[in-house]
Design a protein around this motif. Sequence first.
Motif, PDB file in Angstrom:
ATOM      1  N   GLY A 179      16.283  69.364  -8.910  1.00  0.00           N
ATOM      2  CA  GLY A 179      14.951  70.032  -9.437  1.00  0.00           C
ATOM      3  C   GLY A 179      14.886  71.399  -9.550  1.00  0.00           C
ATOM      4  O   GLY A 179      14.488  72.007 -10.419  1.00  0.00           O
ATOM      5  N   PHE A 180      15.549  72.143  -8.513  1.00  0.00           N
ATOM      6  CA  PHE A 180      15.464  73.796  -8.573  1.00  0.00           C
ATOM      7  C   PHE A 180      16.350  73.871  -9.819  1.00  0.00           C
ATOM      8  O   PHE A 180      15.870  74.831 -10.565  1.00  0.00           O
ATOM      9  CB  PHE A 180      16.074  74.172  -7.329  1.00  0.00           C
ATOM     10  CG  PHE A 180      16.060  75.712  -7.104  1.00  0.00           C
ATOM     11  CD1 PHE A 180      15.044  76.366  -7.158  1.00  0.00           C
ATOM     12  CD2 PHE A 180      17.378  76.381  -6.818  1.00  0.00           C
ATOM     13  CE1 PHE A 180      14.743  77.750  -7.301  1.00  0.00           C
ATOM     14  CE2 PHE A 180      17.194  77.658  -6.932  1.00  0.00           C
ATOM     15  CZ  PHE A 180      15.937  78.312  -6.889  1.00  0.00           C
ATOM     16  N   LEU A 182      16.861  72.479 -12.632  1.00  0.00           N
ATOM     17  CA  LEU A 182      16.043  72.108 -13.840  1.00  0.00           C
ATOM     18  C   LEU A 182      15.274  73.166 -14.003  1.00  0.00           C
ATOM     19  O   LEU A 182      15.047  73.366 -15.203  1.00  0.00           O
ATOM     20  CB  LEU A 182      15.184  70.756 -13.576  1.00  0.00           C
ATOM     21  CG  LEU A 182      15.866  69.445 -13.642  1.00  0.00           C
ATOM     22  CD1 LEU A 182      15.499  68.349 -13.552  1.00  0.00           C
ATOM     23  CD2 LEU A 182      16.844  69.365 -15.241  1.00  0.00           C
ATOM     24  N   GLY A 183      14.341  73.606 -13.116  1.00  0.00           N
ATOM     25  CA  GLY A 183      13.571  74.653 -13.206  1.00  0.00           C
ATOM     26  C   GLY A 183      14.047  75.887 -13.706  1.00  0.00           C
ATOM     27  O   GLY A 183      13.601  76.472 -14.673  1.00  0.00           O
ATOM     28  N   LEU A 186      14.882  75.462 -17.287  1.00  0.00           N
ATOM     29  CA  LEU A 186      13.826  75.665 -18.217  1.00  0.00           C
ATOM     30  C   LEU A 186      13.512  77.152 -18.411  1.00  0.00           C
ATOM     31  O   LEU A 186      13.365  77.415 -19.604  1.00  0.00           O
ATOM     32  CB  LEU A 186      12.746  74.746 -17.833  1.00  0.00           C
ATOM     33  CG  LEU A 186      12.603  73.298 -17.806  1.00  0.00           C
ATOM     34  CD1 LEU A 186      11.514  72.779 -17.149  1.00  0.00           C
ATOM     35  CD2 LEU A 186      12.650  72.737 -19.161  1.00  0.00           C
ATOM     36  N   GLU A 211       6.554  71.572 -22.883  1.00  0.00           N
ATOM     37  CA  GLU A 211       8.034  70.942 -22.688  1.00  0.00           C
ATOM     38  C   GLU A 211       8.323  69.982 -23.728  1.00  0.00           C
ATOM     39  O   GLU A 211       7.551  68.984 -23.816  1.00  0.00           O
ATOM     40  CB  GLU A 211       8.177  70.501 -21.078  1.00  0.00           C
ATOM     41  CG  GLU A 211       9.828  70.590 -20.706  1.00  0.00           C
ATOM     42  CD  GLU A 211      10.700  69.382 -21.324  1.00  0.00           C
ATOM     43  OE1 GLU A 211      11.598  69.600 -21.977  1.00  0.00           O
ATOM     44  OE2 GLU A 211       9.988  68.174 -21.363  1.00  0.00           O
ATOM     45  N   ALA A 221       5.811  72.411 -15.640  1.00  0.00           N
ATOM     46  CA  ALA A 221       7.075  71.797 -15.246  1.00  0.00           C
ATOM     47  C   ALA A 221       7.861  72.551 -14.693  1.00  0.00           C
ATOM     48  O   ALA A 221       8.663  72.344 -13.684  1.00  0.00           O
ATOM     49  CB  ALA A 221       7.729  71.329 -16.715  1.00  0.00           C
ATOM     50  N   ILE A 222       8.034  73.925 -14.984  1.00  0.00           N
ATOM     51  CA  ILE A 222       8.859  74.995 -14.147  1.00  0.00           C
ATOM     52  C   ILE A 222       8.727  75.191 -12.642  1.00  0.00           C
ATOM     53  O   ILE A 222       9.550  75.000 -11.740  1.00  0.00           O
ATOM     54  CB  ILE A 222       8.893  76.340 -15.078  1.00  0.00           C
ATOM     55  CG1 ILE A 222       9.616  76.252 -16.520  1.00  0.00           C
ATOM     56  CG2 ILE A 222       9.250  77.553 -14.179  1.00  0.00           C
ATOM     57  CD1 ILE A 222       9.172  77.405 -17.209  1.00  0.00           C
ATOM     58  N   CYS A 225       9.278  72.046 -10.845  1.00  0.00           N
ATOM     59  CA  CYS A 225      10.840  71.873 -10.513  1.00  0.00           C
ATOM     60  C   CYS A 225      11.363  72.736  -9.504  1.00  0.00           C
ATOM     61  O   CYS A 225      12.029  72.360  -8.603  1.00  0.00           O
ATOM     62  CB  CYS A 225      11.395  71.928 -11.838  1.00  0.00           C
ATOM     63  SG  CYS A 225      11.457  70.549 -12.784  1.00  0.00           S
ATOM     64  N   LEU A 226      10.682  73.963  -9.740  1.00  0.00           N
ATOM     65  CA  LEU A 226      11.171  75.016  -8.686  1.00  0.00           C
ATOM     66  C   LEU A 226      10.736  74.650  -7.158  1.00  0.00           C
ATOM     67  O   LEU A 226      11.545  74.879  -6.384  1.00  0.00           O
ATOM     68  CB  LEU A 226      10.619  76.379  -8.997  1.00  0.00           C
ATOM     69  CG  LEU A 226      11.136  77.083 -10.210  1.00  0.00           C
ATOM     70  CD1 LEU A 226      10.320  78.262 -10.409  1.00  0.00           C
ATOM     71  CD2 LEU A 226      12.631  77.507 -10.100  1.00  0.00           C
ATOM     72  N   ILE A 228      10.272  71.554  -6.160  1.00  0.00           N
ATOM     73  CA  ILE A 228      11.153  70.546  -5.637  1.00  0.00           C
ATOM     74  C   ILE A 228      12.389  71.049  -4.865  1.00  0.00           C
ATOM     75  O   ILE A 228      12.798  70.512  -3.640  1.00  0.00           O
ATOM     76  CB  ILE A 228      11.548  69.624  -6.885  1.00  0.00           C
ATOM     77  CG1 ILE A 228      10.220  68.631  -7.289  1.00  0.00           C
ATOM     78  CG2 ILE A 228      12.497  68.540  -6.294  1.00  0.00           C
ATOM     79  CD1 ILE A 228      10.437  68.094  -8.456  1.00  0.00           C
ATOM     80  N   GLY A 229      12.882  72.175  -5.668  1.00  0.00           N
ATOM     81  CA  GLY A 229      13.974  72.734  -4.810  1.00  0.00           C
ATOM     82  C   GLY A 229      13.430  73.328  -3.444  1.00  0.00           C
ATOM     83  O   GLY A 229      14.028  73.145  -2.292  1.00  0.00           O
TER      84      GLY A 229
END
Length: 660
Positions: A179-180, A182-183, A186, A211, A221-222, A225-226, A228-229
């Motif tokens: 997830g990190f 992916l952020g 993006l 997105e 979304a960013i 995702c961050l 989730i890291g």
Amino acid sequence: MKTTYLLIPLAPLAGAILAGFFGKLIGRTASHCVTILGVATAFFLSCLVYQDVEAGHHFNGPIYTWLQSGGLTLQVGFLIDKLTVMMMLVVTFVSLMVHIYTIGYMHDDPGYQRFFSYISLFTFSMLMLVMSNNFVQLFFGWEAVGLVSYLLIGFWYTRPTAIYANLKAFLVNRVGDFGFLLGIGLIAAYAGSLDYTEVFAKREELALMTEAATGWPLITAICICLFIGAMGKSAQVPLHVWLPDSMEGPTPISALIHAATMVTAGIFMVTRMSPLFELSDTALNFVLVIGSITALFMGFLGIIQNDIKRVVAYSTLSQLGYMTVALGVSAYPVAVFHLMTHAFFKALLFLGAGSVIMGCHHNQDIRYMGAIRKYMPFTWITSLLGSLALIGTPFFSGFYSKDSIIEAVALSHLPAASFAYFSVVAGVFVTAFYSFRMYFLVFHGKERYDQVPHDEHHHDDHGHGGGKPHESPWVVTLPLVLLAIPSVLIGYFTIAPMLHGDWFGSAIFINAERHPALEEMTGEFHGPISMALHGFASLPFVLAASGVVLAWFFYLKRPDIPTAIKQRVMPIYTLLENKYYFDKFNEVVFAGGARLLGRGLWKVGDQGVIDGLLVNGSARTVGFVAGLVRWIQTGHIYTYAFLMILGVLVLMSRLFLSAW
């Protein structure tokens, strides 16, 4: 100052290399000397940088350009501001205490030099993470601390439980890191840069984008995702399952990883990304709910633990939930303030637990301890101070940070704030109860350390023995004393500038119009003394005192009551004992699903397609064709002559038919 900035992470790295590659050659004493010297140098230089930053000198720039691709530049660079320097001081000081402590704790371990190399390498990785000024270096430090934690948790690699624990930590963190990544991807795709300053400058543009694949607001979304890291690194539900099992590693790394460094990386990262998170209330609510669940429900698990290190581990999970809650209500300075105070008293509690384990001949079960205070006075008083700080006793450092979190949540206007407030307030009682349950069972009551069954000895590779407990050597008790001092005092001296002044400056961004909680808190703050005196009449103090009194009554006066309660609420106890079945769910759904998928790929893909169709199928095709050809290719001249004549006849027949 660039040279100084470089020396801070490189000094522990040099110690790690010397102890790791040349430890056998230079010996045990030289190995711990070079690693301690490296971390001490980093701490001393961090103090100098702190003074420089206090004088108003900040730094943000590249040190080395690694790669350029189109308009994207990947660099090694440093961002030195007050948020960074606070983290540098906390990381290097706690690491230095752990290094000194390790001399006594790992004295008889055959992997002595290797352990010192690992913890110095861990310090280097964490410093690179907190000093970074771009996402590439942040990700490097992020992954490096994950890798070294894998090595440290599985340090005793001959134990199956240690191997299981480090694999579990590694795999769970990979989920968060996906997830990190992916952020970060993006950000690179839409901002066209991975430098913090350039990304933050484009944040208003990012806030207006969506997105493409999902139609979500890009900034949401960013941020999710961050985060989730951060959930993986900072052990938030449901990615928390690795942290309690990581107690399989030696106690010094429990203090290093779970107090001031790895698990706080996610809290630091979200704070650093505050300019982005402030643009998405959806992401903040998500952060707030996850933190609330972690703060309360992980605390419940601490009540039933009997391993002294696991009690402290679940306490860490709960306190990380508190920090995450503070992030969710945009009280970023409060989150990192609790990060700082927690680092000291939690490192103290972990190292105190290690001292108890040493003194009790490596037994870790609190049911077979008791009355240890008269045998281990330094460990007793420092552990008491750490426990008082943890439960938020007024005038102790934990009080100032924890009460500030509760107040910030109470003043928040986010939809999830009501649930968060209930969680953090109820968590005060739970924390006090399980903390002093452990304290009373270990240091007070009857002596039970001679009752431990042989098969319940939790011993490490030091070996184990029997007899009376004994105080630990000075290399163990000295770090306890040095950590106890900030555990008591640092909150009193730093709350005013860090929370109610402009100490962090531009390092943390808060939109006061949309999220005014911290600003409202500042208006009600009248100094640390007034806050502490008012704390004695507050609901959190009543709940904390009730938890302590109830623990005293249950475990010193009427130990039959907890046993009776356990029998009455056995389903709840079973739920807690199985840790809400998170592990079972992961084993059945994810591990079981992976096994089914793997079996399907093996049966269909490997055996059916590759072996059956491509390899064996091509062989059968060749054999079939060869069988047909064999009737023609006999090797006899008369056969070939007959076929030639037959061919001529067929040809002539076709010519005749076409002419006719």
